[in-house]
Motif scaffolding. Structure first.
Motif, short mmCIF file in Angstrom:
data_model
loop_
_atom_site.label_atom_id
_atom_site.label_comp_id
_atom_site.label_asym_id
_atom_site.label_seq_id
_atom_site.Cartn_x
_atom_site.Cartn_y
_atom_site.Cartn_z
N SER A 51 0.84 -1.19 0.00
CA SER A 51 0.00 0.00 0.00
C SER A 51 0.88 1.24 0.00
O SER A 51 1.92 1.27 0.66
CB SER A 51 -0.89 0.03 1.24
OG SER A 51 -1.83 -1.01 1.17
N VAL A 52 0.45 2.24 -0.75
CA VAL A 52 1.18 3.51 -0.81
C VAL A 52 0.19 4.65 -0.62
O VAL A 52 -0.98 4.54 -0.96
CB VAL A 52 1.93 3.68 -2.15
CG1 VAL A 52 3.11 2.74 -2.24
CG2 VAL A 52 1.01 3.49 -3.34
N SER A 53 0.69 5.74 -0.06
CA SER A 53 -0.11 6.95 0.10
C SER A 53 0.48 8.04 -0.76
O SER A 53 1.70 8.09 -0.97
CB SER A 53 -0.11 7.42 1.56
OG SER A 53 -0.77 6.47 2.37
N ALA A 54 -0.37 8.90 -1.27
CA ALA A 54 0.08 10.01 -2.11
C ALA A 54 1.15 10.81 -1.36
O ALA A 54 0.97 11.15 -0.19
CB ALA A 54 -1.09 10.91 -2.48
N GLY A 55 2.25 11.05 -2.03
CA GLY A 55 3.34 11.82 -1.45
C GLY A 55 4.39 10.98 -0.73
O GLY A 55 5.45 11.48 -0.39
N ASP A 56 4.10 9.70 -0.51
CA ASP A 56 5.06 8.82 0.18
C ASP A 56 6.08 8.26 -0.80
O ASP A 56 5.78 8.05 -1.96
CB ASP A 56 4.35 7.65 0.85
CG ASP A 56 3.61 8.04 2.12
OD1 ASP A 56 3.70 9.21 2.53
OD2 ASP A 56 2.95 7.16 2.69
N SER A 57 7.26 7.96 -0.27
CA SER A 57 8.30 7.33 -1.07
C SER A 57 7.86 5.91 -1.41
O SER A 57 7.31 5.19 -0.58
CB SER A 57 9.60 7.29 -0.29
OG SER A 57 10.58 6.57 -1.03
N CYS A 72 5.07 8.51 -4.74
CA CYS A 72 3.83 8.09 -5.37
C CYS A 72 2.86 9.27 -5.42
O CYS A 72 2.58 9.87 -4.38
CB CYS A 72 3.21 6.92 -4.60
SG CYS A 72 1.90 6.12 -5.54
N PRO A 73 2.34 9.62 -6.59
CA PRO A 73 1.43 10.76 -6.68
C PRO A 73 -0.02 10.46 -6.28
O PRO A 73 -0.82 11.37 -6.14
CB PRO A 73 1.51 11.15 -8.15
CG PRO A 73 1.90 9.91 -8.86
CD PRO A 73 2.72 9.11 -7.90
N VAL A 74 -0.35 9.17 -6.08
CA VAL A 74 -1.71 8.78 -5.70
C VAL A 74 -1.64 7.73 -4.58
O VAL A 74 -0.61 7.11 -4.37
CB VAL A 74 -2.50 8.19 -6.91
CG1 VAL A 74 -2.73 9.25 -7.98
CG2 VAL A 74 -1.78 6.98 -7.49
N SER A 75 -2.76 7.53 -3.89
CA SER A 75 -2.84 6.50 -2.85
C SER A 75 -3.48 5.24 -3.42
O SER A 75 -4.41 5.32 -4.22
CB SER A 75 -3.68 7.00 -1.68
OG SER A 75 -3.07 8.12 -1.07
N GLY A 76 -2.97 4.08 -2.98
CA GLY A 76 -3.54 2.83 -3.46
C GLY A 76 -2.62 1.66 -3.19
O GLY A 76 -1.82 1.68 -2.28
N ALA A 103 5.77 1.96 -12.16
CA ALA A 103 4.81 1.09 -11.47
C ALA A 103 3.38 1.44 -11.86
O ALA A 103 3.12 2.51 -12.40
CB ALA A 103 4.98 1.23 -9.96
N GLU A 104 2.48 0.50 -11.54
CA GLU A 104 1.04 0.75 -11.67
C GLU A 104 0.41 0.61 -10.30
O GLU A 104 0.77 -0.28 -9.52
CB GLU A 104 0.41 -0.21 -12.67
CG GLU A 104 0.85 0.08 -14.09
CD GLU A 104 0.17 -0.78 -15.14
OE1 GLU A 104 -0.61 -1.69 -14.78
OE2 GLU A 104 0.45 -0.54 -16.34
N VAL A 105 -0.53 1.51 -10.02
CA VAL A 105 -1.20 1.56 -8.73
C VAL A 105 -2.70 1.50 -8.94
O VAL A 105 -3.24 2.22 -9.78
CB VAL A 105 -0.85 2.88 -7.97
CG1 VAL A 105 -1.63 3.00 -6.69
CG2 VAL A 105 0.65 2.98 -7.72
N GLU A 112 -10.52 9.68 -10.68
CA GLU A 112 -10.56 11.01 -11.30
C GLU A 112 -10.26 12.10 -10.26
O GLU A 112 -9.56 13.07 -10.55
CB GLU A 112 -11.91 11.28 -11.97
CG GLU A 112 -12.27 10.29 -13.07
CD GLU A 112 -11.27 10.22 -14.22
OE1 GLU A 112 -10.57 11.22 -14.49
OE2 GLU A 112 -11.18 9.16 -14.86
N GLU A 113 -10.78 11.93 -9.07
CA GLU A 113 -10.52 12.89 -7.99
C GLU A 113 -9.04 12.88 -7.62
O GLU A 113 -8.43 13.93 -7.44
CB GLU A 113 -11.37 12.54 -6.76
CG GLU A 113 -11.25 13.54 -5.63
CD GLU A 113 -12.11 13.17 -4.44
OE1 GLU A 113 -11.63 13.35 -3.31
OE2 GLU A 113 -13.24 12.69 -4.63
N ALA A 114 -8.46 11.68 -7.53
CA ALA A 114 -7.03 11.57 -7.19
C ALA A 114 -6.16 12.24 -8.25
O ALA A 114 -5.23 12.98 -7.93
CB ALA A 114 -6.64 10.10 -7.03
N LEU A 115 -6.47 11.99 -9.52
CA LEU A 115 -5.68 12.59 -10.60
C LEU A 115 -5.92 14.09 -10.70
O LEU A 115 -5.03 14.84 -11.09
CB LEU A 115 -5.99 11.90 -11.93
CG LEU A 115 -5.57 10.43 -12.02
CD1 LEU A 115 -6.03 9.83 -13.34
CD2 LEU A 115 -4.07 10.26 -11.83
#
Length: 129
Positions: A51-57, A72-76, A103-105, A112-115
């Motif tokens: 799992s990654v959060s937007a802004g995290d390495s 990572c620019p998005v969370s997922g 990578a793909e997340v 759409e909101e995340a982007l």
């Protein structure tokens, strides 16, 4: 001048994102970022299923000049990584928007909101020019 593609969205940290299907977003670093880094010699990629959060390495990119964090620019959840980069990290330099993706997340919530929280090509161009 760096190539900035209109169909992509961009992070403040010089990553790009593209919706590929459903809630899945492909991520890489921008042409501007790879130019700044110089010759890429190694890419530390995130682990599939993590799992990654937007802004995290989510890894790092090593060039002959330096090592830079990959944010990572998005969370997922990471669903796929570009295995070609293990043997050919220089693809990030030669094809930052094609063969050099990282990578793909699968995005949590509304993709759409995340982007929409990221920079348009015009806004990113203003930042780097």
């Amino acid at each position: 001048m760096s190539e900035i593609r209109e169909q992509l969205v961009y992070s403040e940290d010089h990553e790009w994102a593209l919706k590929v299907e459903g809630n899945v977003v492909r991520i890489g670093i921008t042409d501007h970022a790879q130019c700044q880094l110089g010759d890429i010699v190694f890419v530390e990629m995130p682990e599939v299923g993590s799992s990654v959060s937007a802004g995290d390495s989510m890894g790092s990119i090593e060039s002959v000049k330096t090592v830079s964090e990959l944010y990572c620019p998005v969370s997922g959840v990471i669903t796929k990584v570009n295995a070609d980069l293990e043997a050919q990290p220089e693809l990030v330099n030669s094809e930052p928007y094609e063969g050099g993706w990282i990578a793909e997340v699968e995005v949590e919530g509304d993709v759409e909101e995340a982007l929409g929280k990221l920079l348009t090509a015009e806004a990113y161009r203003a930042k780097v020019d």
